[in-house]
Every structure is written in C-alpha cells, then in structure tokens.
Design a protein around this motif. Structure first.
Motif, PDB file in Angstrom:
ATOM      1  N   VAL A   8       0.838  -1.201   0.000  1.00  0.00           N
ATOM      2  CA  VAL A   8       0.000   0.000   0.000  1.00  0.00           C
ATOM      3  C   VAL A   8       0.861   1.234   0.000  1.00  0.00           C
ATOM      4  O   VAL A   8       0.612   2.190  -0.729  1.00  0.00           O
ATOM      5  CB  VAL A   8      -0.938  -0.016   1.229  1.00  0.00           C
ATOM      6  CG1 VAL A   8      -1.647   1.314   1.354  1.00  0.00           C
ATOM      7  CG2 VAL A   8      -1.928  -1.153   1.107  1.00  0.00           C
ATOM      8  N   CYS A   9       1.904   1.219   0.819  1.00  0.00           N
ATOM      9  CA  CYS A   9       2.791   2.373   0.883  1.00  0.00           C
ATOM     10  C   CYS A   9       3.440   2.625  -0.465  1.00  0.00           C
ATOM     11  O   CYS A   9       3.538   3.755  -0.926  1.00  0.00           O
ATOM     12  CB  CYS A   9       3.875   2.136   1.934  1.00  0.00           C
ATOM     13  SG  CYS A   9       3.262   2.327   3.595  1.00  0.00           S
ATOM     14  N   LEU A  10       3.871   1.536  -1.081  1.00  0.00           N
ATOM     15  CA  LEU A  10       4.532   1.697  -2.361  1.00  0.00           C
ATOM     16  C   LEU A  10       3.569   2.242  -3.394  1.00  0.00           C
ATOM     17  O   LEU A  10       3.905   3.127  -4.170  1.00  0.00           O
ATOM     18  CB  LEU A  10       5.097   0.340  -2.813  1.00  0.00           C
ATOM     19  CG  LEU A  10       6.295  -0.139  -1.986  1.00  0.00           C
ATOM     20  CD1 LEU A  10       6.670  -1.545  -2.393  1.00  0.00           C
ATOM     21  CD2 LEU A  10       7.471   0.815  -2.182  1.00  0.00           C
ATOM     22  N   ILE A  27      13.537  15.897  -2.808  1.00  0.00           N
ATOM     23  CA  ILE A  27      12.929  15.167  -1.708  1.00  0.00           C
ATOM     24  C   ILE A  27      14.013  14.432  -0.929  1.00  0.00           C
ATOM     25  O   ILE A  27      14.674  13.563  -1.438  1.00  0.00           O
ATOM     26  CB  ILE A  27      11.905  14.154  -2.226  1.00  0.00           C
ATOM     27  CG1 ILE A  27      10.810  14.903  -2.969  1.00  0.00           C
ATOM     28  CG2 ILE A  27      11.328  13.367  -1.074  1.00  0.00           C
ATOM     29  CD1 ILE A  27       9.769  13.982  -3.550  1.00  0.00           C
ATOM     30  N   PRO A  28      14.181  14.809   0.303  1.00  0.00           N
ATOM     31  CA  PRO A  28      15.164  14.121   1.132  1.00  0.00           C
ATOM     32  C   PRO A  28      14.532  12.939   1.809  1.00  0.00           C
ATOM     33  O   PRO A  28      13.315  12.816   1.864  1.00  0.00           O
ATOM     34  CB  PRO A  28      15.541  15.182   2.159  1.00  0.00           C
ATOM     35  CG  PRO A  28      14.276  15.970   2.316  1.00  0.00           C
ATOM     36  CD  PRO A  28      13.503  15.866   1.019  1.00  0.00           C
ATOM     37  N   ASN A  29      15.315  12.107   2.328  1.00  0.00           N
ATOM     38  CA  ASN A  29      14.810  10.961   3.063  1.00  0.00           C
ATOM     39  C   ASN A  29      14.807  11.259   4.547  1.00  0.00           C
ATOM     40  O   ASN A  29      15.248  10.469   5.350  1.00  0.00           O
ATOM     41  CB  ASN A  29      15.651   9.726   2.770  1.00  0.00           C
ATOM     42  CG  ASN A  29      15.337   9.198   1.403  1.00  0.00           C
ATOM     43  OD1 ASN A  29      14.237   9.373   0.887  1.00  0.00           O
ATOM     44  ND2 ASN A  29      16.312   8.575   0.788  1.00  0.00           N
ATOM     45  N   GLU A  30      14.325  12.393   4.898  1.00  0.00           N
ATOM     46  CA  GLU A  30      14.254  12.717   6.314  1.00  0.00           C
ATOM     47  C   GLU A  30      12.903  13.289   6.624  1.00  0.00           C
ATOM     48  O   GLU A  30      12.325  14.025   5.841  1.00  0.00           O
ATOM     49  CB  GLU A  30      15.323  13.755   6.675  1.00  0.00           C
ATOM     50  CG  GLU A  30      16.684  13.144   6.811  1.00  0.00           C
ATOM     51  CD  GLU A  30      17.619  14.107   7.494  1.00  0.00           C
ATOM     52  OE1 GLU A  30      17.297  14.542   8.614  1.00  0.00           O
ATOM     53  OE2 GLU A  30      18.648  14.441   6.911  1.00  0.00           O
ATOM     54  N   GLU A 204       6.792   8.448   7.851  1.00  0.00           N
ATOM     55  CA  GLU A 204       7.293   7.374   6.999  1.00  0.00           C
ATOM     56  C   GLU A 204       6.896   7.546   5.540  1.00  0.00           C
ATOM     57  O   GLU A 204       7.603   7.073   4.653  1.00  0.00           O
ATOM     58  CB  GLU A 204       6.745   6.035   7.501  1.00  0.00           C
ATOM     59  CG  GLU A 204       7.199   5.687   8.900  1.00  0.00           C
ATOM     60  CD  GLU A 204       8.657   5.325   8.941  1.00  0.00           C
ATOM     61  OE1 GLU A 204       9.161   4.807   7.933  1.00  0.00           O
ATOM     62  OE2 GLU A 204       9.302   5.568   9.969  1.00  0.00           O
ATOM     63  N   CYS A 205       5.768   8.184   5.322  1.00  0.00           N
ATOM     64  CA  CYS A 205       5.287   8.268   3.945  1.00  0.00           C
ATOM     65  C   CYS A 205       6.150   9.248   3.152  1.00  0.00           C
ATOM     66  O   CYS A 205       6.965   9.986   3.708  1.00  0.00           O
ATOM     67  CB  CYS A 205       3.817   8.697   3.928  1.00  0.00           C
ATOM     68  SG  CYS A 205       3.532  10.331   4.593  1.00  0.00           S
TER      69      CYS A 205
END
Length: 276
Positions: A8-10, A27-30, A204-205
DNA sequence: GGGAACGTTTAG
DNA sequence: CTAAACGTTCCC
C-alpha cells in the motif's frame, strides 16, 4: 500479510509521485521535525514482523539482570541484528514498556502468568505463538501474559503514548478524569468522533520524508494565515479523514510516532479492511 | 467538494 | 512564549 501495507505504501508513493515529480530531486529521506528525526529506529518493520518474539520474564525486564543489561553497541555494526530485549524495552522509538508494564502491574491490569508448569516452561525456542500474524498487536510474548495491545486499552488504562513517553493518568478513579483533563472527551475514549486530539505525522510516507516546502502551493504561499504544511508534505495518513474508510479512530489521541507501531496499526487497519 | 481562514494543540 | 501544523468551520 504484513507486506500488504508495504505494498500500500509503495502504491501510495507511486500515486503521489506524479505531482511530487516536479521537484522530486529535492525530496530528502528525512522527516520534517527533529522529533521525527529522532524516531530513527534500528530495526525495520519487517524485522519485528519476521523476528519471533521470545517469551520474557517481565520482572526480569523491569529489574534487568546483569545479563540483560543493555550493551552499548553501535547501531550500524550489524544491520539486522537480533534485538535484545533490553533494547526493545528502552526502545529508541520512545516506547518505555518497562514503565508501562510496571504501572500496569501496580494497577493489577497486568496479570503475570507464571510459566514453567509443563509445556516446556515457555522457554523453548519452538514455542512460537501465532504472533507474527498480529504484527505486534499482541504483547503476550513481550510481557509473559496475554496483553492485548489494542491502543484502546491505553486510554482506558490511563496511559498515553505522547512525545515518546508513557504518561500515566494516575490509575484508578482518577484515571478517566485525568484523561478528560488531558483533553479526552468520553466520546473519544470510546472511539467515537468526539476526540479532538491532534494526530501525528507518520514520518514514513513520502510526503513526510520530504524536507523542503515547495513554496509554491497555496499552503506555502498562505502559510501565515493558512497554518498549513506544504501540500506536498502533508502526511498521507493525515489526509485520511478520521472515521473515514480504513481509518481506525483508536489512533486519535495517540502519539504513535514510533513508526513501527504506526505501521502495525496501519497493517491492522488494512487487514480489517480486507476482511470486510 | 475543495480551499481558505482561523482556532487549537504541540514541541522547542 | 513562539512557531509549526492539525482540526474545524465557512465560503465558493
């Protein structure tokens, strides 16, 4: 099972990727807030899902034996190390389970069922409960007693996970009053729509992981009056209406910033959505 | 129904 | 106390 939510997240990420593609390179991963940044957890969701939960003596955890003392170990030395229980107990995600268990025991809510009367004494490695299917919604192996980890239990028991800490609203008669004083309406306690507690970003999203505002959307341009986060940073979870399809009202009023718990709840929700 | 404005909550 | 951001209401 548990990979469903990841799917679902993907899919969600795919779905949102088109508008985000505008400046996806930025878009950073933070996550946005430092508090969310602090929620870095040494273990992934799949780790908890796949790792069988060993039976644990809760008293031993509350008063750890020397063998159980946490060892200072760099988090990156072993990417997929087996979590030791003291680690879980003093989880980096802020779930101070020892405190919770202690308070529960004081309140008589946590009945310790002594193990060892036959049946392998609960120490055998073959004793794997059907725990994985619950995705962490049941703490029986954690606490040595059946401890339904329905979040609804915590408001009722006077607990609140907030700001990475367990708060106790003085168990007993004061419990409910304390909760009400903290902003819980009786309706919200019952899972109704009366609760008006802020939900937390999941962290997380994809939108949550975005670090910069687009400065172009209406929310960015109108920040002073709008009081809204950039549209491209709006948490997917928060976009879903409380009480809407797939939303579990139990989340309201809880700070489930420990992302694995959030994922667990989402998993639970997706499961129930699939069931009916 | 979607967006803007404002109230309110939360974290620092 | 202040800034950030969620929730609610109102307007189109």
């Amino acid at each position: 099972m548990c990979s469903h939510y990841l799917d679902v997240c993907l899919k969600s990420a795919d779905k949102t990727s088109s508008p985000l593609r505008i400046n996806s390179a930025k878009i950073p991963n933070e996550p946005l807030r430092p508090s969310l940044k602090r929620s870095h957890h040494p273990y992934s969701l799949s780790h908890y899902i796949s790792t069988p939960s060993p039976p644990v003596d809760v008293k031993g955890l509350i008063q750890p034996s020397p063998a159980q003392q946490p060892t200072t170990q760099p988090a990156h030395t072993k990417p997929r190390r087996t979590p030791s229980w003291p680690d879980m107990w003093e989880s980096p995600s802020g779930l101070h389970l020892a405190h919770a268990a202690e308070l529960l025991m004081r309140a008589g809510l946590l009945a310790l069922t002594p193990r060892g009367d036959g049946e392998g004494g609960g120490s055998g490695p073959e004793e794997e409960e059907e725990d994985s299917s619950g995705c962490g919604t049941d703490f029986q192996p954690f606490l040595g007693a059946w401890f339904p980890f329905s979040p609804a239990l915590f408001p009722l028991a006077g607990f609140q996970m907030g700001g990475g800490h367990w708060r106790s609203a003085t168990m007993g008669a004061e419990g409910m009053e304390g909760l009400v004083a903290e902003g819980y309406s009786p309706g919200s306690l019952g899972g109704g729509s009366g609760g008006r507690r802020k939900r937390k970003r999941c962290g997380e999203c994809v939108p949550c992981r975005r670090q910069t505002n687009c400065e172009q959307c209406s929310s960015c341009r109108n920040r002073k009056r709008g009081h809204q986060i950039c549209k491209y940073r709006k948490c997917e979870e928060l976009k879903r209406k409380p009480g809407g399809p797939g939303f579990d009202s139990r989340v309201s009023g809880f700070d489930l910033r420990g992302s694995d718990f959030t994922l667990g709840l989402a998993q639970e929700r997706s499961n129930s959505a699939l069931d009916g």
